[in-house]
Design a protein around this motif. Structure first.
Motif, PDB file in Angstrom:
ATOM      1  N   ALA A  89       0.747  -1.156   0.062  1.00  0.00           N
ATOM      2  CA  ALA A  89      -0.020   0.137  -0.022  1.00  0.00           C
ATOM      3  C   ALA A  89       0.802   1.287  -0.044  1.00  0.00           C
ATOM      4  N   ALA A  90       0.516   2.194  -0.666  1.00  0.00           N
ATOM      5  CA  ALA A  90       1.249   3.603  -0.765  1.00  0.00           C
ATOM      6  C   ALA A  90       1.222   4.085   0.494  1.00  0.00           C
ATOM      7  N   ASP A  91       0.291   3.817   1.551  1.00  0.00           N
ATOM      8  CA  ASP A  91       0.680   4.412   3.093  1.00  0.00           C
ATOM      9  C   ASP A  91       1.056   3.530   3.959  1.00  0.00           C
ATOM     10  N   ALA A  92       1.812   2.309   3.608  1.00  0.00           N
ATOM     11  CA  ALA A  92       2.252   1.467   4.148  1.00  0.00           C
ATOM     12  C   ALA A  92       3.152   1.750   5.625  1.00  0.00           C
ATOM     13  N   GLN A  93       3.893   2.792   5.242  1.00  0.00           N
ATOM     14  CA  GLN A  93       4.805   3.404   6.396  1.00  0.00           C
ATOM     15  C   GLN A  93       4.138   4.265   7.350  1.00  0.00           C
ATOM     16  N   SER A  94       2.928   4.631   7.248  1.00  0.00           N
ATOM     17  CA  SER A  94       2.296   5.447   8.264  1.00  0.00           C
ATOM     18  C   SER A  94       1.490   4.448   9.042  1.00  0.00           C
TER      19      SER A  94
END
Length: 147
Positions: A89-94
């Motif tokens: 997912a594009a927001d995986a690090q958050s």
């Protein structure tokens, strides 16, 4: 909150079982920082995914890979370890640590294995001391466990 703690405890316990795992790592010289390349490490037994213990198969990307939201990142493992594909997912690090962030697939000549991928805590997952005491190490950014 208790459900989240129970989920994290379950996921951490799974990592100590004899289960196949793949780690998406950033590597470089020294113990941390100064990361210069990304690699994908496959472990036949994910419990061996710790410093000083080698991976079963490896794919060296050769540069720092942006793992998130780029469609599939893929490559061939060495020694006929199959082909690896992962989409995060594009927001995986958050997202919170140890939560599911994507899917991976190990494609072999006769089958395809599905893996669920999770955000890791950037612990050191591989370490090697070479000639002259030069340390090369990798930090686990994501890990994927076979379903």
């Amino acid at each position: 909150m208790w459900k989240q703690l129970a989920l994290v405890a379950t996921l951490l316990a799974e990592r100590t079982l004899a289960i196949q795992g793949v780690h998406l790592v950033n590597c470089g010289f020294g113990e941390s920082g100064n990361r210069v390349s990304s690699e994908i490490h496959y472990y036949a037994d994910d419990a061996n995914a710790q410093p000083g213990r080698g991976y079963t198969y490896r794919y060296n990307i050769g540069h720092i890979q942006h793992w998130e939201g780029v469609g599939f990142v893929e490559g061939d493992f060495n020694n006929n370890g199959g082909h690896w594909r992962v989409a995060l997912a594009a927001d995986a690090q958050s997202r919170p640590l140890f939560t599911a962030v994507g899917d991976g697939f190990r494609v072999l000549s006769t089958s395809t294995e599905h893996y669920k991928c999770y955000l890791d805590n950037k612990h050191q997952s591989y370490r090697n001391v070479g000639e002259g005491g030069v340390v090369f190490s990798c930090d686990s950014i994501y890990y994927c466990l076979r379903n």
